[in-house]
Design a protein around this motif. Structure first.
Motif, short mmCIF file in Angstrom:
data_model
loop_
_atom_site.label_atom_id
_atom_site.label_comp_id
_atom_site.label_asym_id
_atom_site.label_seq_id
_atom_site.Cartn_x
_atom_site.Cartn_y
_atom_site.Cartn_z
N SER A 46 74.68 -21.95 -28.91
CA SER A 46 73.79 -22.90 -28.23
C SER A 46 74.54 -23.68 -27.16
O SER A 46 74.01 -23.94 -26.07
N GLU A 47 75.79 -24.06 -27.43
CA GLU A 47 76.58 -24.80 -26.45
C GLU A 47 76.88 -23.93 -25.23
O GLU A 47 76.78 -24.38 -24.08
N SER A 49 75.11 -21.45 -24.20
CA SER A 49 73.85 -21.26 -23.49
C SER A 49 73.55 -22.44 -22.58
O SER A 49 73.12 -22.27 -21.43
N GLU A 50 73.78 -23.67 -23.09
CA GLU A 50 73.58 -24.87 -22.27
C GLU A 50 74.49 -24.85 -21.05
O GLU A 50 74.06 -25.16 -19.92
N ILE A 51 75.76 -24.49 -21.26
CA ILE A 51 76.72 -24.46 -20.15
C ILE A 51 76.31 -23.41 -19.12
O ILE A 51 76.38 -23.65 -17.92
N ASP A 53 73.30 -22.33 -18.48
CA ASP A 53 72.13 -22.83 -17.75
C ASP A 53 72.55 -23.84 -16.68
O ASP A 53 72.03 -23.82 -15.55
N ILE A 54 73.49 -24.73 -17.03
CA ILE A 54 73.95 -25.75 -16.08
C ILE A 54 74.66 -25.09 -14.90
O ILE A 54 74.41 -25.42 -13.73
N ALA A 66 77.86 -32.73 -16.67
CA ALA A 66 77.67 -32.76 -18.12
C ALA A 66 78.87 -33.35 -18.84
O ALA A 66 80.01 -33.27 -18.37
N LYS A 237 73.64 -34.70 -18.50
CA LYS A 237 73.63 -33.75 -19.60
C LYS A 237 74.72 -34.10 -20.61
O LYS A 237 75.85 -34.38 -20.23
N ILE A 239 76.40 -32.37 -24.06
CA ILE A 239 76.48 -31.22 -24.96
C ILE A 239 77.28 -31.64 -26.19
O ILE A 239 78.47 -31.94 -26.09
#
Length: 407
Positions: A46-47, A49-51, A53-54, A66, A237, A239
């Motif tokens: 999940s982390e 994936s967030e990175i 996307d950013i 972030a 953001k 995380i």
């Protein structure tokens, strides 16, 4: 008389034989952050994936800086290193810094030196052919950076540093590429002395082609915001890095063991099933703690000339490391926080805000604020008993503080 060279040679040979007895070629548990090789990296889907996307959004003009936050040893540095190599693969400029230089001018000089050295020069130390048209200006800036020192700050005033930085970002950097800035231990900016630097970030982090990631403890954003409220808008953001779950913790150990097993070893050799479960249970999903415990347990197995690492060896490793981790935690605390945890140790390791207020002769509000910060960092636990809330020291702090008290 013992020949010291002969002694070291013989001891090293014995260690190698003992390592083979444990069905290992070497000790695979290193504390170093993961760099280009990701074969030991586990979880964090999940982390990541967030990175992703950013980073993807920033390439199309939607920049959102972030913060990557989590307790010590949770893997923030490894995440930053993975991000470093991922951004490099995209062809972005990438700079990785530690927040050790905390004045605005020192940080900017460190940033520019890294931009030029890491992105504009080839491996052999010569300027990349991609930037030859700007060669005269780049070399001039680089020479000035290399001759700068704290004793001669007039040689490079901050206004000129900012002007040169803008030249590199706006004139030299290729259009469509980002300048990705990774700052580890960014909680060091949460000081009044860094207000000027944080104010510089207010405008600097709004640049369309600059993307920044700041890594630090769970309270980092709150601490930065106390010094400069506007910084929250510049780093929208956050995380969060949670502990590994049990399956991920098993995977972390297994991958490292598989890499150094001798022929005929089973999957968790030399650890017994009970010792593995002990490590998983006691280390609370903190990667660094798992790695340190495994490494120390193997060292104990070598000293004992054992063929296995059993639960008793793991317990010995945990006991030894608990004290050193406790000292690391104490070094991380502020003087006021340190006084509170030491007072808790004097009270047996568990106490209420009211009890601590009486012992320390300080207001309950101040004590409560400090305890909340220590709790957020994971160094104390809390539990309600009727109308009272009891705070309890973590195992690591108990090991070092109550042992010191007993001694």
């Amino acid at each position: 008389m013992i020949d010291p060279i002969e002694f070291i040679h013989n001891a090293s040979s014995i260690s190698k034989k003992s390592m083979n007895r444990l069905k290992l070629k070497s000790n695979p548990f290193s504390e170093k952050p993961i760099r280009g090789n990701t074969k030991f990296f586990v979880g964090r889907n999940s982390e990541l994936s967030e990175i992703a996307d950013i980073l993807g959004a920033a390439q199309y003009g939607s920049v959102a800086n972030a913060a990557i936050v989590g307790t010590k040893g949770i893997g923030k540095s490894s995440i930053l290193n993975i991000l470093y190599y991922a951004a490099k693969r995209h062809g972005h400029w990438i700079v990785q810094l530690e927040a050790s230089q905390v004045t605005a001018r020192q940080f900017l000089i460190q940033l520019m030196h890294s931009i030029i050295g890491d992105n504009l020069f080839s491996v052999d130390g010569t300027l990349s052919t991609n930037y030859m048209e700007h060669s005269k200006k780049i070399i001039e800036i680089y020479r000035r950076l290399n001759t700068y020192s704290d004793k001669t700050p007039v040689h490079y005033p901050r206004e000129k540093i900012e002007r040169d930085l803008k030249y590199l970002l706006h004139n030299v950097k290729e259009e469509g590429k980002l300048c990705v800035i990774l700052v580890d231990e960014a909680d060091q900016f949460a000081k009044r002395s860094c207000l000027g630097l944080l104010q510089f970030f207010h405008s600097f982090l709004y640049e369309d082609d600059i993307l920044a990631f700041f890594a630090g403890p769970p309270t980092m954003m709150e601490d930065l915001t106390k010094i400069s409220p506007a910084i929250r808008d510049r780093i929208p953001k956050v995380i969060n890095m949670p502990p590994l779950d049990k399956a991920e913790a098993h995977d972390l150990i297994l991958r490292r063991l598989e890499d150094v097993h001798t022929s005929g070893a089973s999957e968790y050799d030399p650890f017994t099933p009970e010792s593995i479960e002990k490590i998983i249970e006691e280390c609370d999903g903190i990667p660094r703690r798992i790695i340190m415990t495994c490494s120390e347990a193997i060292s104990i197995g070598l000293k004992n000339s054992s063929t296995t690492v059993d639960e008793s060896m793991v317990e010995s490793a945990l006991k030894k490391l608990g004290i050193s981790v406790g000292h690391q935690i104490l070094n991380h605390l502020t003087p006021a926080q340190s006084k509170i945890v030491r007072a808790m140790a004097d009270l047996g390791g568990s106490s209420t805000v009211t009890e601590l207020s009486g012992v320390l002769n300080n207001s309950p509000g101040t004590i409560g604020t400090h305890l909340s910060d220590i709790y957020e960092m994971g160094y104390v636990y809390k539990e309600r008993d009727g109308y009272n809330v009891y705070y309890t020291l973590s195992k690591e702090l108990k090991d070092v503080l109550i042992t010191e008290k007993d001694n």
